[in-house]
Design a protein around this motif. Structure first.
Motif, short mmCIF file in Angstrom:
data_model
loop_
_atom_site.label_atom_id
_atom_site.label_comp_id
_atom_site.label_asym_id
_atom_site.label_seq_id
_atom_site.Cartn_x
_atom_site.Cartn_y
_atom_site.Cartn_z
N SER A 1 -7.18 52.23 69.28
CA SER A 1 -7.25 52.26 67.82
C SER A 1 -5.85 52.07 67.25
O SER A 1 -5.10 53.01 67.05
CB SER A 1 -7.86 53.58 67.33
N THR A 2 -5.51 50.80 67.04
CA THR A 2 -4.19 50.45 66.54
C THR A 2 -4.25 49.90 65.12
O THR A 2 -3.22 49.68 64.52
CB THR A 2 -3.54 49.38 67.42
N GLY A 3 -5.45 49.64 64.66
CA GLY A 3 -5.59 49.03 63.35
C GLY A 3 -5.45 47.52 63.39
O GLY A 3 -5.61 46.85 62.38
N GLU A 4 -5.15 46.96 64.56
CA GLU A 4 -5.00 45.52 64.69
C GLU A 4 -6.37 44.86 64.85
O GLU A 4 -7.24 45.40 65.51
CB GLU A 4 -4.13 45.19 65.91
N LYS A 5 -6.55 43.71 64.23
CA LYS A 5 -7.81 42.99 64.31
C LYS A 5 -7.73 41.96 65.44
O LYS A 5 -6.84 41.13 65.46
CB LYS A 5 -8.11 42.28 63.00
N LEU A 6 -8.68 42.05 66.35
CA LEU A 6 -8.74 41.12 67.47
C LEU A 6 -9.57 39.90 67.08
O LEU A 6 -10.68 40.05 66.59
CB LEU A 6 -9.37 41.80 68.69
N THR A 7 -9.02 38.72 67.28
CA THR A 7 -9.73 37.47 67.05
C THR A 7 -9.64 36.65 68.33
O THR A 7 -8.58 36.56 68.93
CB THR A 7 -9.09 36.66 65.90
N VAL A 8 -10.75 36.09 68.76
CA VAL A 8 -10.77 35.23 69.93
C VAL A 8 -11.08 33.81 69.47
O VAL A 8 -11.99 33.60 68.67
CB VAL A 8 -11.82 35.71 70.96
N VAL A 9 -10.30 32.86 69.95
CA VAL A 9 -10.43 31.46 69.52
C VAL A 9 -10.71 30.59 70.74
O VAL A 9 -9.97 30.64 71.73
CB VAL A 9 -9.14 30.97 68.82
N LYS A 10 -11.77 29.81 70.68
CA LYS A 10 -12.05 28.84 71.73
C LYS A 10 -11.22 27.59 71.45
O LYS A 10 -11.24 27.07 70.35
CB LYS A 10 -13.54 28.48 71.79
N LEU A 11 -10.48 27.16 72.45
CA LEU A 11 -9.59 26.03 72.27
C LEU A 11 -10.29 24.71 72.55
O LEU A 11 -11.08 24.59 73.47
CB LEU A 11 -8.37 26.15 73.19
N ASP A 12 -9.96 23.71 71.73
CA ASP A 12 -10.35 22.33 71.98
C ASP A 12 -9.04 21.56 72.14
O ASP A 12 -7.96 22.14 72.18
CB ASP A 12 -11.24 21.79 70.87
N LYS A 13 -9.11 20.22 72.22
CA LYS A 13 -7.90 19.42 72.42
C LYS A 13 -6.85 19.69 71.35
O LYS A 13 -5.68 19.91 71.65
CB LYS A 13 -8.23 17.93 72.42
N LYS A 14 -7.27 19.71 70.10
CA LYS A 14 -6.33 19.88 68.99
C LYS A 14 -5.72 21.29 69.00
O LYS A 14 -4.50 21.44 68.91
CB LYS A 14 -7.03 19.61 67.66
N SER A 15 -6.56 22.31 69.11
CA SER A 15 -6.04 23.67 69.07
C SER A 15 -5.24 24.01 70.32
O SER A 15 -4.31 24.81 70.26
CB SER A 15 -7.15 24.69 68.82
N PHE A 16 -5.57 23.38 71.45
CA PHE A 16 -4.77 23.61 72.66
C PHE A 16 -3.33 23.16 72.42
O PHE A 16 -2.38 23.87 72.77
CB PHE A 16 -5.36 22.89 73.87
N LYS A 17 -3.17 21.99 71.83
CA LYS A 17 -1.82 21.50 71.53
C LYS A 17 -1.09 22.46 70.60
O LYS A 17 0.09 22.74 70.77
CB LYS A 17 -1.88 20.11 70.89
N GLU A 18 -1.82 23.01 69.64
CA GLU A 18 -1.24 23.93 68.66
C GLU A 18 -0.77 25.23 69.32
O GLU A 18 0.28 25.77 68.96
CB GLU A 18 -2.27 24.24 67.58
#
Length: 181
Positions: free
Chosen positions: A25-42
């Motif tokens: 319980s840190t108050g931090e929000k966890l977000t999970v992102v699936k990478l594609d070609k564009k987001s992988f480069k990012e």
């Protein structure tokens, strides 16, 4: 309330991450992102940065998924806390198994549930593909925290590749059960 991942399943519906993950319980929000070609480069440099803190030489630079031509066929996720990339997991499907070939969690964010969330997502991905077996490939047996984590989540050693590396296997159902408790 549920945290919603910015990832999509094969059926293009959002993946929901339940709050009953073992997050501190840190108050931090966890977000999970699936990478594609564009987001992988990012996100590639953030991934490499984490890998370099964990290993003498970044395995991310040499693995086949570093070539964005294959990224769409692989399962690639990053985890973000408060907007910062704090973890990644890369897997691929072969012989009706989902093979995890690398996982990295920022040392400053360890023990907060990031690895738990990433393994849950991979287990959901396996179920969506009608795959029952998940294999953690070539795990460094000197990494006590990784071995303990895998043991706690239902993985067992199935193959030793040498004195310091081994493959661990678990059913997707077992991983989901252990990561959702």
């Amino acid at each position: 309330e549920l945290l919603t991942a910015n990832a999509t399943q094969n059926i293009n519906k959002p993946v929901i991450i339940p709050l009953n993950f073992k997050l501190k319980s840190t108050g931090e929000k966890l977000t999970v992102v699936k990478l594609d070609k564009k987001s992988f480069k990012e996100y590639k440099m953030a991934i490499v940065s984490i890998a370099e803190t964990l290993y003498d030489q970044s395995p991310v630079l040499s693995l086949e998924f570093a070539d964005t031509k294959t990224i769409d066929n692989d399962i690639c996720y990053i985890a973000k806390l408060d907007g910062d990339v704090v973890g990644y997991i890369f897997a691929y499907e072969k012989d009706n198994k989902l093979n995890i070939n690398t996982v990295g969690i920022s040392s400053s964010k360890g023990k907060k549930g990031v690895a738990n969330a990433l393994h849950w997502i991979v287990a959901r991905e396996a179920q969506n593909r009608n795959i029952n077996t998940i294999v953690a490939k070539e795990v460094d047996l000197t990494n006590e925290s990784a071995c303990k984590f895998l043991d706690e989540y239902g993985f067992v050693i199935t193959r030793h590749s040498n004195n310091v590396r081994a493959d661990f296997e678990a059913s997707a159902e077992e991983v989901l059960k252990n990561t959702s408790e």
